[in-house]
Design a protein around this motif. Structure first.
Motif, PDB file in Angstrom:
ATOM      1  N   ALA A  27       0.670  -1.227   0.010  1.00 28.05           N
ATOM      2  CA  ALA A  27       0.072  -0.026   0.082  1.00 28.05           C
ATOM      3  C   ALA A  27       0.987   1.162  -0.073  1.00 28.05           C
ATOM      4  O   ALA A  27       0.739   2.176  -0.688  1.00 28.05           O
ATOM      5  N   LYS A  28       2.211   1.396   0.907  1.00 23.71           N
ATOM      6  CA  LYS A  28       2.846   2.444   0.965  1.00 23.71           C
ATOM      7  C   LYS A  28       3.320   2.455  -0.248  1.00 23.71           C
ATOM      8  O   LYS A  28       3.647   3.603  -0.882  1.00 23.71           O
ATOM      9  N   THR A  29       4.033   1.479  -0.942  1.00 24.11           N
ATOM     10  CA  THR A  29       4.606   1.663  -2.222  1.00 24.11           C
ATOM     11  C   THR A  29       3.814   2.314  -3.268  1.00 24.11           C
ATOM     12  O   THR A  29       4.138   3.239  -4.017  1.00 24.11           O
ATOM     13  N   LEU A  30       2.461   1.660  -3.427  1.00 21.83           N
ATOM     14  CA  LEU A  30       1.560   2.170  -4.304  1.00 21.83           C
ATOM     15  C   LEU A  30       1.401   3.812  -4.150  1.00 21.83           C
ATOM     16  O   LEU A  30       1.194   4.304  -5.214  1.00 21.83           O
ATOM     17  N   LEU A  31       1.374   4.231  -2.774  1.00 22.68           N
ATOM     18  CA  LEU A  31       0.829   5.573  -2.434  1.00 22.68           C
ATOM     19  C   LEU A  31       2.147   6.226  -3.134  1.00 22.68           C
ATOM     20  O   LEU A  31       2.006   7.418  -3.711  1.00 22.68           O
ATOM     21  N   GLU A  32       3.365   5.942  -2.693  1.00 24.39           N
ATOM     22  CA  GLU A  32       4.473   6.837  -3.112  1.00 24.39           C
ATOM     23  C   GLU A  32       4.660   6.739  -4.853  1.00 24.39           C
ATOM     24  O   GLU A  32       4.941   7.899  -5.232  1.00 24.39           O
ATOM     25  N   GLN A  33       4.180   5.539  -5.388  1.00 20.96           N
ATOM     26  CA  GLN A  33       4.390   5.768  -6.956  1.00 20.96           C
ATOM     27  C   GLN A  33       3.283   6.589  -7.432  1.00 20.96           C
ATOM     28  O   GLN A  33       3.519   7.373  -8.408  1.00 20.96           O
ATOM     29  N   ALA A  34       2.122   6.923  -6.770  1.00 20.07           N
ATOM     30  CA  ALA A  34       1.185   7.670  -7.037  1.00 20.07           C
ATOM     31  C   ALA A  34       1.518   9.230  -6.734  1.00 20.07           C
ATOM     32  O   ALA A  34       0.639  10.187  -6.942  1.00 20.07           O
ATOM     33  N   GLY A  35       2.710   9.399  -5.941  1.00 20.60           N
ATOM     34  CA  GLY A  35       3.011  10.608  -5.618  1.00 20.60           C
ATOM     35  C   GLY A  35       2.462  11.179  -4.306  1.00 20.60           C
ATOM     36  O   GLY A  35       2.230  12.448  -3.875  1.00 20.60           O
ATOM     37  N   PHE A  36       2.082  10.372  -3.471  1.00 25.36           N
ATOM     38  CA  PHE A  36       1.484  10.679  -2.091  1.00 25.36           C
ATOM     39  C   PHE A  36       2.419  10.132  -0.779  1.00 25.36           C
ATOM     40  O   PHE A  36       2.102   9.211  -0.020  1.00 25.36           O
ATOM     41  N   GLU A  37       3.730  10.516  -0.859  1.00 25.11           N
ATOM     42  CA  GLU A  37       4.685   9.985  -0.055  1.00 25.11           C
ATOM     43  C   GLU A  37       4.241  10.293   1.473  1.00 25.11           C
ATOM     44  O   GLU A  37       4.533   9.616   2.433  1.00 25.11           O
ATOM     45  N   ASP A  38       3.670  11.591   1.193  1.00 27.47           N
ATOM     46  CA  ASP A  38       3.452  12.187   2.814  1.00 27.47           C
ATOM     47  C   ASP A  38       1.946  11.668   3.187  1.00 27.47           C
ATOM     48  O   ASP A  38       1.411  12.244   4.104  1.00 27.47           O
ATOM     49  N   GLY A  39       1.237  11.130   2.273  1.00 30.43           N
ATOM     50  CA  GLY A  39      -0.125  10.899   2.734  1.00 30.43           C
ATOM     51  C   GLY A  39      -0.955  11.848   2.373  1.00 30.43           C
ATOM     52  O   GLY A  39      -0.535  12.855   1.701  1.00 30.43           O
ATOM     53  N   PHE A  40      -2.145  11.671   2.808  1.00 26.98           N
ATOM     54  CA  PHE A  40      -3.193  12.880   2.781  1.00 26.98           C
ATOM     55  C   PHE A  40      -4.383  12.579   3.555  1.00 26.98           C
ATOM     56  O   PHE A  40      -4.020  11.709   4.522  1.00 26.98           O
ATOM     57  N   THR A  41      -5.109  13.622   3.722  1.00 29.35           N
ATOM     58  CA  THR A  41      -6.478  13.634   4.763  1.00 29.35           C
ATOM     59  C   THR A  41      -7.722  13.191   3.949  1.00 29.35           C
ATOM     60  O   THR A  41      -7.727  13.929   2.800  1.00 29.35           O
ATOM     61  N   MET A  42      -8.384  12.251   4.481  1.00 27.46           N
ATOM     62  CA  MET A  42      -9.657  11.979   3.689  1.00 27.46           C
ATOM     63  C   MET A  42     -10.899  11.804   4.765  1.00 27.46           C
ATOM     64  O   MET A  42     -10.791  11.640   5.805  1.00 27.46           O
ATOM     65  N   ASN A  43     -12.001  11.660   4.384  1.00 29.98           N
ATOM     66  CA  ASN A  43     -13.000  11.545   5.171  1.00 29.98           C
ATOM     67  C   ASN A  43     -13.662  10.056   4.764  1.00 29.98           C
ATOM     68  O   ASN A  43     -13.877   9.682   3.652  1.00 29.98           O
ATOM     69  N   ILE A  44     -14.352   9.515   5.970  1.00 30.60           N
ATOM     70  CA  ILE A  44     -15.017   8.144   5.564  1.00 30.60           C
ATOM     71  C   ILE A  44     -16.529   8.501   6.383  1.00 30.60           C
ATOM     72  O   ILE A  44     -16.628   8.973   7.378  1.00 30.60           O
ATOM     73  N   TRP A  45     -17.519   8.458   5.464  1.00 30.97           N
ATOM     74  CA  TRP A  45     -18.680   8.545   5.877  1.00 30.97           C
ATOM     75  C   TRP A  45     -19.078   7.092   6.262  1.00 30.97           C
ATOM     76  O   TRP A  45     -19.299   6.028   5.628  1.00 30.97           O
ATOM     77  N   ALA A  46     -19.795   7.221   7.659  1.00 27.22           N
ATOM     78  CA  ALA A  46     -20.281   5.781   8.199  1.00 27.22           C
ATOM     79  C   ALA A  46     -21.596   6.008   8.561  1.00 27.22           C
ATOM     80  O   ALA A  46     -22.145   6.729   9.204  1.00 27.22           O
ATOM     81  N   MET A  47     -22.145   4.893   8.195  1.00 25.54           N
ATOM     82  CA  MET A  47     -23.629   5.088   8.190  1.00 25.54           C
ATOM     83  C   MET A  47     -24.134   4.804   9.747  1.00 25.54           C
ATOM     84  O   MET A  47     -23.421   4.215  10.449  1.00 25.54           O
ATOM     85  N   PRO A  48     -25.059   5.522  10.246  1.00 27.16           N
ATOM     86  CA  PRO A  48     -25.294   5.572  11.894  1.00 27.16           C
ATOM     87  C   PRO A  48     -26.374   4.315  12.110  1.00 27.16           C
ATOM     88  O   PRO A  48     -26.399   4.125  13.203  1.00 27.16           O
ATOM     89  N   VAL A  49     -26.836   3.551  11.193  1.00 27.24           N
ATOM     90  CA  VAL A  49     -27.625   2.419  11.497  1.00 27.24           C
ATOM     91  C   VAL A  49     -27.129   1.216  11.259  1.00 27.24           C
ATOM     92  O   VAL A  49     -25.959   0.935  10.321  1.00 27.24           O
TER      93      VAL A  49
END
Lengths: 532, 344
Positions: free
Chosen positions: A356-378
């Protein structure tokens, strides 16, 4: 002091009186997890709504036997398909009466006009009800059914012919889903005369075993039995849905006998329930899939490598134990293993944070990023605890340098907001309405579903749509299988969503209650329910 | 004298309500999202009704006119639509608020019936064992968080013993027509065959929430009655009564109690605001379909018109209840009229 002791006496007196049992004779209470979004299944695909309304208030033309998979007559007694597959003629049942309620008294029995009205509403812009409730028919639009109808013609009062633009092998199974219910044309006409069109989706009139009485938002839905139900006499005088979004509260109410049935107990509660002699827990096979969908129109999730990296970064074994408590099978494709078109995908992503880390580096996201996950409440069959799952994913993704914010809304608000595609990713799922595999693929991943807002991946792939069309164009099971295999492969290559697991449907009930039918697809059926 | 006092009170009431309405109006600007959506509850993105709403709430005019338009709609009972349900907010308030008031009233009744006699007992047996026991119990009642007490009672009486139901106002299988919104009255007005069973069932449902809600105000009333009694018992006219040879109970009931109850009555009025606050927590825990649970749910769903409507109702109610208690107190107690400044 005297007042105090008086109160104590009053307290004991009240506590011992058998009032609880008296109320119990009046009917059955089903603790449901959400408000119904509507009272017309044509305009919704929400499972929690379908459970409450479809099989209880309405009937379809035909249904599917959950065991043999064959079609069974319901409001249609028989049907013939023309040789080219484009004309289907239904012969209708006679002497079926619509509900006689406070707001509508039928003067005639069910006939061809009702069928014509019901289906023209979906596709005919000249039907005055077509644009009521914003003209959205998510199930029919996402399966392309609304584009399939050329016309619906009356042969005589008890015969209707559907003419299609092209042959569709999934047509009959779509007509047997919980969404293809029959409405009353006479009622619609009355509303039209009173200029009160919206009422058709709010105060329902159907032919089903129960009829609508009252809906109090966030509190309850009340039905009374249909005294003239055509299929059999209905045992329960009253059917009440107690709206209880919190799963612990539902179980507590089951323990205090305020509910007779509790929908979707969580896996963690099973041992408590099994220890009680007066309760029963059922675990039923169900066609569903819980998945993690990425918003493929939003960077960086438009990049397949990023989606694959995210898929490799999460430990599914942990999720299977902590969220499903082993009451589910891990997914190896979007279709569940019970489906006849299932094919385990060899390149399905496995837990591999280094990759996963390698793939992210290849895609140019060495430092990672911030994302959101919507979690259903029920809690749903396919995902009993999305919040917990989101937290597990959050901690897994932290290890590969991605920061996750978890977002929640009330269930119906959540679904509404999801259609706007503002999310980065969402934990949600799909429970099938018919055993046909197209029911898994097209409502959640087709381009049509993007437009009706029901495609949480926001993923429109014309090749994929073509494969689906090819699959329904043919009647040969072998050819259809091939097409569905291709479709599954495309999903595991493109990963618009990551299938996580196929859950078992859990239900807890008092042992005084019997006759509840939960087919492996579609909503719960309470027509035969009874209480000792 | 009394008229002057009333005028002063009513002026205060007027300014309080003015401030409250100003605050509520400002909220529509402070909340995230569109002002027109926050006011009307209609999500303008999907409709062409935008101009109509702008016209209705005078959103193109200055703030003052907007405020007047807002007040006009509030007075006319047009509080906008709830974003979550699409129904008029005022209709929700009308059905939900009586449930809260009903719960709060019964709780208040319990705390008066228990609190005042217990306070009198504590004062009568000052520094004896009865007093110590009462002091200890009220200390517990004072310091127990209401949600914790509610959960403990649910655990004990509902889940373990199975004696009482844990949610709602009545078993949902009883269909009681909504008339006044006060359930017990509605049951008596209804013509169902199961009237009596429904009444007993409603009592069952009422018992735990009202006990939980009554705990804190009862403790306050006990302390307050006791202090007021001790105050009065220390007065010289009581001493002279005792010197004349009146016995203990004669002194307490005929001479002390009447005077001691005066400050207690104003205290009862002040308890209403605490009661409404506690009622919100109680409603959530017992799934009581009142305005508190609805307000909290609305906050969770970011339903801004509903939040505004709910806040307005609750605050208005607390202000008016406090004011009425104050005025009642003045009518009963002429001395308090001489206070030159209003206080709430």
């Amino acid at each position: 002091m005297r007042t105090l002791s008086m109160l104590c006496v009053l307290f004991t007196l009240l506590a011992c009186s058998p009032a609880e049992r008296k109320a119990g004779n009046l009917g059955l209470v089903y603790c449901a997890e959400a408000n119904p979004a509507s009272f017309n299944p044509q305009i919704t695909t929400t499972g929690s709504t379908v459970d409450l309304i479809s099989a209880q208030l309405y009937n379809r033309l035909l249904s599917i036997d959950p065991v043999s998979g064959e079609f069974k007559p319901e409001l249609a007694t028989s049907w013939q398909t023309s040789d080219d597959g484009k004309k289907i003629t239904f012969t209708l049942r006679k002497d079926v009466l619509f509900h006689n309620t406070d707001y509508f008294t039928p003067t005639r029995a069910f006939n061809a006009d009702d069928v014509i009205f019901t289906f023209t509403r979906l596709f005919d812009v000249y039907n005055p009800f077509h644009f009521v409730s914003e003209g959205n028919y998510p199930y029919f639009q996402s399966t392309g059914l609304d584009q399939l109808f050329r016309s619906v013609e009356k042969v005589d009062d008890y015969q209707v012919t559907f003419e299609l633009f092209n042959a569709d092998s999934s047509f009959l199974s779509n007509m047997a889903t919980d969404f293809a219910v029959i409405l009353s044309e006479e009622y619609a006409q009355k509303l039209l005369n009173n200029d009160n069109l919206e009422q058709i989706d709010v105060k329902p009139v159907g032919t089903g075993p129960y009829q609508f009485k009252q809906f109090q938002r966030d509190v309850m839905v009340r039905y009374y039995r249909n005294e003239n139900y055509w299929q059999h006499p209905v045992a329960l005088k009253q059917l009440v849905f107690d709206i209880t979004p919190d799963s612990n509260t539902r179980i507590a109410k089951l323990l205090t006998k305020e509910c007779d049935i509790a929908a979707y107990p969580s896996n963690a509660q099973i041992p408590v329930l099994e220890a009680r002699e007066d309760l029963e827990v059922e675990m039923l096979a169900n066609l569903n899939v819980g998945y993690w969908a990425f918003n493929t129109q939003k960077p960086p999730f438009d990049n397949v490598a990023v989606r694959r990296a995210l898929a490799h970064a999460i430990d599914r074994n942990k999720i299977m134990q902590a969220v499903y408590f082993g009451n589910a099978t891990a997914a190896h494709s979007i279709l569940p293993p019970d489906s006849w078109a299932y094919q385990a995908q060899p390149n399905f992503p496995t837990y591999n944070p280094v990759l996963a880390k390698t793939l992210l580096e290849q895609a140019g996201f060495e430092d990672g990023f911030t994302m959101n996950i919507w979690a259903m409440p029920v809690s749903r069959i396919y995902n009993p605890n999305a919040r917990k799952m989101a937290k597990l994913i959050q901690s897994d993704l932290k290890k590969v340098g991605i920061t996750v914010n978890i977002i929640e809304y009330e269930w119906n608000t959540f679904l509404d907001k999801l259609t706007l595609h503002q999310h980065d990713s969402v934990l949600i799922g799909w429970a099938a309405d018919s055993p046909d595999p197209v029911n898994f693929l097209s409502p959640i991943l087709s381009c049509a579903a993007v437009f009706s807002g029901k495609n949480p991946s926001n993923w429109c792939n014309s090749e994929f749509d073509l494969v689906l069309t090819q699959a329904i164009d043919t009647n040969s099971i072998e050819q259809r299988k091939e097409h569905y295999y291709t479709a599954q492969q495309m999903i595991s290559q493109q990963l618009p969503l990551l299938p996580i697991a196929h859950g078992l449907r859990l239900q807890a009930k008092s042992n005084q209650v019997s006759g509840i039918n939960i087919p492996p697809f579609g909503g719960v059926q309470l027509a035969n329910a009874r209480k000792e | 004298m009394l008229r002057q006092y009333l005028v002063r009170r009513l002026t205060l009431l007027f300014f309080m309500v003015l401030l409250l309405s100003l605050f509520t109006f400002t909220l529509s600007y402070l909340f995230p999202g569109d002002v027109s959506t926050n006011l009307s509850g209609i999500d303008s993105a999907g409709f062409n009704a935008n101009d109509q709403i702008t016209e209705k709430y005078k959103l193109n005019e200055n703030y003052l006119l907007q405020y007047f338009a807002f007040i006009q709609h509030i007075v006319n009972g047009d509080w906008g639509l709830s974003l979550a349900s699409g129904q008029p907010v005022f209709e929700h308030v009308k059905t939900l608020f009586p449930a809260t008031v009903e719960l709060a009233l019964y709780a208040l009744l319990i705390s008066i019936l228990i609190g005042i006699p217990t306070g009198v007992i504590a004062a009568a047996y000052h520094k004896k064992w009865q007093d110590h026991v009462i002091y200890t119990v009220t200390l517990f009642a004072y310091s127990t968080p209401v949600f914790w007490l509610a959960l403990i009672l649910i655990m004990a009486f509902c889940l373990q013993l199975g004696l009482l139901p844990m949610s709602g106002r009545i078993s949902l299988l009883f269909e009681v027509e909504h008339q006044t919104g006060f359930l017990l009255i509605d049951i008596l007005l209804s013509n169902n065959t199961y009237k009596q069973a429904a009444l007993i069932d409603a009592f069952h449902h009422l018992l735990l929430p009202s006990i939980v809600l009554a705990t804190y105000p009862t403790a306050v009333l006990v302390r307050f009655t006791k202090d007021a009694m001790l105050d009065v018992l220390d007065k010289s006219y009581i001493k002279s009564a005792r010197a004349k040879g009146l016995n203990h109970s004669q002194i307490i009931f005929h001479h002390a109690l009447r005077n001691a109850l005066l400050p207690v009555i104003s205290q009862i009025g002040l308890q209403f605001s605490t009661l409404i606050t506690l009622a919100m927590i109680t409603e959530v825990i017992f799934s009581w379909p009142g305005i508190g649970a609805w307000l909290i749910n609305s906050i969770y769903q970011r339903d801004f018109p509903a939040i505004m409507g709910g806040l307005l109702t609750v605050s208005l109610f607390v202000i008016i209840a406090t004011m009425i208690a104050d005025i009642l107190n003045t009518i009963l107690d002429p001395v308090s009229r001489n206070r030159s400044h209003g206080q709430v």
